[in-house]
Scaffold this active site. Structure first.
Site, PDB file in Angstrom:
ATOM      1  N   ASN A 234      51.022  17.232  18.616  1.00 27.37           N
ATOM      2  CA  ASN A 234      50.987  17.563  17.199  1.00 27.37           C
ATOM      3  C   ASN A 234      51.415  16.390  16.330  1.00 27.37           C
ATOM      4  OD1 ASN A 234      50.121  20.275  17.060  1.00 27.37           O
ATOM      5  ND2 ASN A 234      52.120  20.960  17.815  1.00 27.37           N
TER       6      ASN A 234
ATOM      7  N   LYS B 234      44.809  19.860  11.098  1.00 28.60           N
ATOM      8  CA  LYS B 234      45.754  20.655  11.884  1.00 28.60           C
ATOM      9  C   LYS B 234      47.090  20.767  11.171  1.00 28.60           C
ATOM     10  CE  LYS B 234      47.370  22.785  15.663  1.00 28.60           C
ATOM     11  NZ  LYS B 234      47.717  22.210  16.958  1.00 28.60           N
TER      12      LYS B 234
ATOM     13  N   ASN C 146      54.370  26.287  11.498  1.00 30.71           N
ATOM     14  CA  ASN C 146      55.481  25.862  12.350  1.00 30.71           C
ATOM     15  C   ASN C 146      56.765  25.784  11.531  1.00 30.71           C
ATOM     16  OD1 ASN C 146      55.073  24.970  15.323  1.00 30.71           O
ATOM     17  ND2 ASN C 146      53.179  24.387  14.314  1.00 30.71           N
TER      18      ASN C 146
END
Lengths: 301, 301
Positions: free
Chosen positions: A102, A184, A192
């Site tokens: 990520n 993303k 998150n």
């Protein structure tokens, strides 16, 4: 194809299992799950059907694996200072590296260490959590978008996309991996971040219209920061609504990885997911008040 | 002077005790502390010196108190729908009402019920928490700024300020009580809000430079919202720094009331402290992203 999965969390175990089931020679670098997987193999509980790999090549050290054709990096980004130790022994002249981690900065750091020509970045839209040792739960989605760090390697990126498609993973290559990373982040930063901060699942956040507005506000800041980077094609504002719709279609009890990291007392991926995108946006003169506040509060918590 | 303290939390007990010690006839409307205070009196632990009032007039119902010269309202704002029941029996033709409650909308609601001519609003900069029943802890500060709701009653506001000064409370009257309310919100919104959200004390927040930046950002939004209301004199931007300096001078372990309310499972004063200021600012076309997000997250939590 000989493939090493470096970082065998939910993502590494799930994609590694699919690659092995599809006929590849997959080596897993394991830590928590080493004993269980060596003894009992790997169980995948998936919305697409469960399966079981009785024999899995698990290793504790990359040196025991040696050179492979492809390294898939699924490490938590707070382990990135161990790239040299964990990835180095796997890299030969023709080895490709694909990071599915990520946030920002992973491709660049790997390229510094191992050369930009072998570097590919991928963005995984995967809902998966680890179960008990030797078990991974695939809860939803799973699509990968990937691209080469260097434009001249687009054909290699396409062959990697074909590799994933051949084992049943929806995957396509893109020209601009940085745009895919930022796309993303449009999901990662609010979900998150807020799930970890509030210790609530994605569905619990979206059940509040007020919090959904806050999520929209954060997404708008991420899109503005992305588009300030000079992407080849800007991310349209409507992408935020698409990500909210995508999330509404998920299992509402889904907990993003940062929420689990915080629950379980692990470090948080704040550097890659929040600090670097913030720095990139602020370098272009944006204030990004919501992302700044979210980072401050997560850093405190 | 015959005075009723309505809402005997830390604020009501502390100022009521000072008013009684200064020679006034003070009646306390009590709930949690009724038995302890009737039996043992009221103990004040104060940075200015402890004192003890062995005999305190405590009541369970306003009807037992009857008409007074001054009603001091220190209720939690989520009890404001009980104004009629709790304040009504205390009000005669010449009764003045002073609300020291937090946030917006209190004077207006009381004025609707009891007439604007008797209404005064005050802003208390007081660090105090209740201790065990019958005990209040004065941890710092204590200044009151007050004013009449109607400009023509400025002299009455000045006499109320003199009343508080006569019992040792730093107090001054102001022309524009709405400006004073908004000034207090510059402190209340970030500190009550973030301390409650994060369950951290004021000092724990200010120990983080990143969180301090977020506090500054929230304060800037409150000041913008205040100044959009057409105050007679705008709040200068530098007021935010003054409030941060004021807070750095506090006991760093101080927990604002909303943090305690949340810790102890009580309702939060979200309506008066967040929703109404937000509505007022948005009505003037401001976006206020940080306050909006803070309200959303507190409302979820």
């Amino acid at each position: 194809m000989r493939i090493a999965m470096v970082g065998s969390g939910a993502l590494g175990l799930y994609y590694g299992a699919l690659l092995q089931r599809g006929g590849n020679d997959v080596c897993f670098l394991l830590r928590r799950d080493y004993d269980a997987i060596r003894r009992d193999g790997l169980r995948v509980h998936s919305i697409h059907g469960d399966f079981y790999l009785p024999s899995v090549a698990g290793f504790r050290h990359s040196g025991e694996i040696g050179v492979v054709d492809l390294v898939v990096v699924g490490l938590k980004t707070w382990s990135n200072d161990r790239y040299h130790e964990l990835v180095g022994p796997l890299v030969g002249p023709a080895t490709m590296i694909l990071t599915l981690q990520n946030g920002l900065g992973n491709e660049e750091r790997l390229a510094e260490l191992f050369g930009a020509h072998r570097l590919h970045g991928g963005v995984a839209y995967l809902c998966a959590n680890r179960g008990e040792p030797g078990t991974v739960h695939h809860l939803g989605a799973g699509r990968i978008v990937l691209g080469a760090l260097l434009a001249e390697n687009a054909d290699r990126a396409e062959s990697l996309a074909e590799l994933f498609r051949s084992v049943g993973v929806p995957c396509h290559g893109v020209d601009d991996i940085m745009r895919a990373r930022w796309e993303k982040l449009v999901w990662n930063i609010p979900f998150n971040g807020l799930c970890a901060l509030m210790q609530r699942s994605v569905g619990e956040l979206l059940a509040s219209p007020k919090v959904t507005e806050t999520i929209r506000g954060i997404m708008a800041e991420v899109i503005a920061a992305a588009n300030a980077q000079g992407l080849r094609e800007p991310i349209p504002e409507v992408y935020a609504e698409e990500m909210i719709a995508f999330t509404r279609a998920m299992d509402p009890t889904y907990r993003p990885s940062m929420q689990l990291d915080r629950m379980e007392g692990r470090p948080l991926e704040l550097e890659a997911l929040l600090a670097k995108p913030l720095m990139a946006g602020k370098a272009r003169g944006l204030a990004l008040p919501l992302i700044t506040a979210l980072y401050a509060l997560l850093d405190l918590s």
